[in-house]
Enzyme design. Sequence first.
Site, PDB file in Angstrom:
ATOM      1  N   HIS A   1      87.538  48.305  11.388  1.00 53.51           N
ATOM      2  CA  HIS A   1      87.359  47.102  12.241  1.00 53.51           C
ATOM      3  C   HIS A   1      87.380  45.864  11.353  1.00 53.51           C
ATOM      4  O   HIS A   1      86.402  45.571  10.658  1.00 53.51           O
ATOM      5  CB  HIS A   1      86.031  47.171  13.001  1.00 53.51           C
TER       6      HIS A   1
ATOM      7  N   HIS B   1      88.852  41.604  10.851  1.00 47.76           N
ATOM      8  CA  HIS B   1      89.519  40.370  11.295  1.00 47.76           C
ATOM      9  C   HIS B   1      90.257  39.766  10.108  1.00 47.76           C
ATOM     10  O   HIS B   1      89.625  39.366   9.130  1.00 47.76           O
ATOM     11  CB  HIS B   1      88.491  39.365  11.837  1.00 47.76           C
ATOM     12  N   LEU B   2      91.578  39.710  10.212  1.00 49.09           N
ATOM     13  CA  LEU B   2      92.382  39.158   9.107  1.00 49.09           C
ATOM     14  C   LEU B   2      92.891  37.750   9.385  1.00 49.09           C
ATOM     15  O   LEU B   2      93.437  37.109   8.486  1.00 49.09           O
ATOM     16  CB  LEU B   2      93.582  40.072   8.818  1.00 49.09           C
ATOM     17  N   ARG B   3      92.746  37.273  10.654  1.00 46.21           N
ATOM     18  CA  ARG B   3      93.278  35.950  11.037  1.00 46.21           C
ATOM     19  C   ARG B   3      94.784  35.889  10.766  1.00 46.21           C
ATOM     20  O   ARG B   3      95.457  36.905  10.717  1.00 46.21           O
ATOM     21  CB  ARG B   3      92.532  34.815  10.298  1.00 46.21           C
TER      22      ARG B   3
ATOM     23  N   ASN C   1      92.291  39.356  18.035  1.00 51.60           N
ATOM     24  CA  ASN C   1      91.783  38.134  18.687  1.00 51.60           C
ATOM     25  C   ASN C   1      92.282  36.871  17.989  1.00 51.60           C
ATOM     26  O   ASN C   1      91.502  36.014  17.588  1.00 51.60           O
ATOM     27  CB  ASN C   1      90.244  38.156  18.801  1.00 51.60           C
TER      28      ASN C   1
ATOM     29  N   LYS D   1      92.021  46.851  22.198  1.00 53.33           N
ATOM     30  CA  LYS D   1      90.667  46.295  22.068  1.00 53.33           C
ATOM     31  C   LYS D   1      90.213  45.659  23.373  1.00 53.33           C
ATOM     32  O   LYS D   1      90.914  44.833  23.957  1.00 53.33           O
ATOM     33  CB  LYS D   1      90.671  45.244  20.947  1.00 53.33           C
TER      34      LYS D   1
ATOM     35  N   HIS E   1      84.195  45.990  22.395  1.00 54.89           N
ATOM     36  CA  HIS E   1      83.121  45.046  22.063  1.00 54.89           C
ATOM     37  C   HIS E   1      82.070  45.249  23.147  1.00 54.89           C
ATOM     38  O   HIS E   1      82.221  44.765  24.265  1.00 54.89           O
ATOM     39  CB  HIS E   1      83.613  43.600  22.026  1.00 54.89           C
TER      40      HIS E   1
ATOM     41  N   HIS F   1      81.012  48.126  16.193  1.00 52.48           N
ATOM     42  CA  HIS F   1      79.850  47.460  15.588  1.00 52.48           C
ATOM     43  C   HIS F   1      78.566  47.650  16.399  1.00 52.48           C
ATOM     44  O   HIS F   1      77.989  46.685  16.900  1.00 52.48           O
ATOM     45  CB  HIS F   1      80.123  45.968  15.332  1.00 52.48           C
TER      46      HIS F   1
ATOM     47  N   LEU G   1      78.240  38.383  16.192  1.00 55.94           N
ATOM     48  CA  LEU G   1      78.076  39.014  17.507  1.00 55.94           C
ATOM     49  C   LEU G   1      78.656  40.414  17.454  1.00 55.94           C
ATOM     50  O   LEU G   1      79.758  40.581  16.940  1.00 55.94           O
ATOM     51  CB  LEU G   1      78.789  38.188  18.583  1.00 55.94           C
TER      52      LEU G   1
ATOM     53  N   ASP H   1      83.849  44.653  10.431  1.00 51.96           N
ATOM     54  CA  ASP H   1      83.841  43.467  11.301  1.00 51.96           C
ATOM     55  C   ASP H   1      83.775  42.192  10.459  1.00 51.96           C
ATOM     56  O   ASP H   1      83.230  41.180  10.889  1.00 51.96           O
ATOM     57  CB  ASP H   1      82.680  43.501  12.311  1.00 51.96           C
TER      58      ASP H   1
ATOM     59  N   HIS I   1      85.186  32.599   8.739  1.00 50.34           N
ATOM     60  CA  HIS I   1      85.217  31.258   9.340  1.00 50.34           C
ATOM     61  C   HIS I   1      85.029  30.278   8.194  1.00 50.34           C
ATOM     62  O   HIS I   1      84.226  30.532   7.286  1.00 50.34           O
ATOM     63  CB  HIS I   1      84.074  31.073  10.347  1.00 50.34           C
TER      64      HIS I   1
ATOM     65  N   ALA J   1      80.361  32.635  15.197  1.00 45.92           N
ATOM     66  CA  ALA J   1      79.831  33.979  14.938  1.00 45.92           C
ATOM     67  C   ALA J   1      80.746  34.719  13.973  1.00 45.92           C
ATOM     68  O   ALA J   1      81.964  34.713  14.152  1.00 45.92           O
ATOM     69  CB  ALA J   1      79.733  34.744  16.243  1.00 45.92           C
TER      70      ALA J   1
END
Length: 344
Positions: free
Chosen positions: A12, A14-16, A40, A98, A135, A173, A218, A246, A250, A262
């Site tokens: 899980h 997030h690579l943007r 996302n 997802k 989620h 998560h 979150l 996760d 940011h 978050a």
Amino acid sequence: MQITITRPDDWHLHLRDGAALAAVLPHSARQFARAIVMPNLRPPVTTVAAAGKYRERILAALPAGLNFEPLMTLYLTDNSPADEILRAAGSDFVKAVKLYPAGATTNSNAGVTDLAKCDAALGEMEKLGLPLLVHGEVADPAIDLFDRENVFIDTVMQPLLARHPALRVVFEHITTKDAAAFVAAAGANVAATITAHHLLYNRNALFVGGLRPHYYCLPVLKREVHRQALIAAATSASGKFFLGTDSAPHARGGKEAACACAGCYTAFAALELYAEAFAAAGALDRFEAFASFNGADFYGLPRNAGTLTLERRSWTMPDELAYADGDRLVPLRAGEAMQWKLIG
Ligand code: DOR
Ligand code: ZN
């Protein structure tokens, strides 16, 4: 002291995209052979074609000499057609879909308002064995933030599995003893990821001497009793629990703000953080299964070849890291002591 394990995966992440992707990708690729990449983005990745292009951008951003396989996901919406699921299952790079309940978290506006609207897509996933990554929080503002995972289990997860008993589900998560117990008691088609931060911290971490936005994610950190239950699950002999950081970058300004984003950035030293949690529990012998076997087995993918080694050694997490467009990225534990170091 050292520990050597089979090369692990992050189930899980997030690579943007764009410059942010280029900044964070090397961190994950140094630690993990593969990762399940969250969809996302803005706009979200809802089609196999878009996932294919995103995958190409990830591979193009990978520094020479690093081997890393992005495993792609689709973002489920109220209108996801069953056809797209068929295309996803037929592709060799989309590994899951997802579910973000609309409004539950970052970039979830396009998420699902009512799972009943997704029944055709979910039925197709159940038939084809394509996992749904969940989620697991309700987005209802009337529900106490700390209860949103529990309420989700009763009002969404259980009805979902009653309608689709063979659906393969990863409860992402997990943060509560209730979610850990739910997953342990469910069929072999239900598994869960656990982050390093939920293994290491309880909700007090958000308020040590003041408000600590870098510990805000979150689902939010919970009470100590829940952290203990997550440690017990992660270090148990069950194959249902596996590593998913996760890690969610940011920019510093987005975190240190009146309305902080978050997400905890852990990819820079994720394995070191997890090793600390396992060592504190006296369960380093369980670390390899959690980090390198259980997830691959659940997804039906081969375990990785090769190994990596962590050494018990103290070092200090950098205060900040380079991020997109001159921004800075503050890693979890910034400026604080670490106990383990990845040495090769
Ligand atoms: O803390 C979080 N950050 N939770 C999520 O579900 C999304 C993530 C993000 O994308 O920043
Ligand atoms: Zn996430």
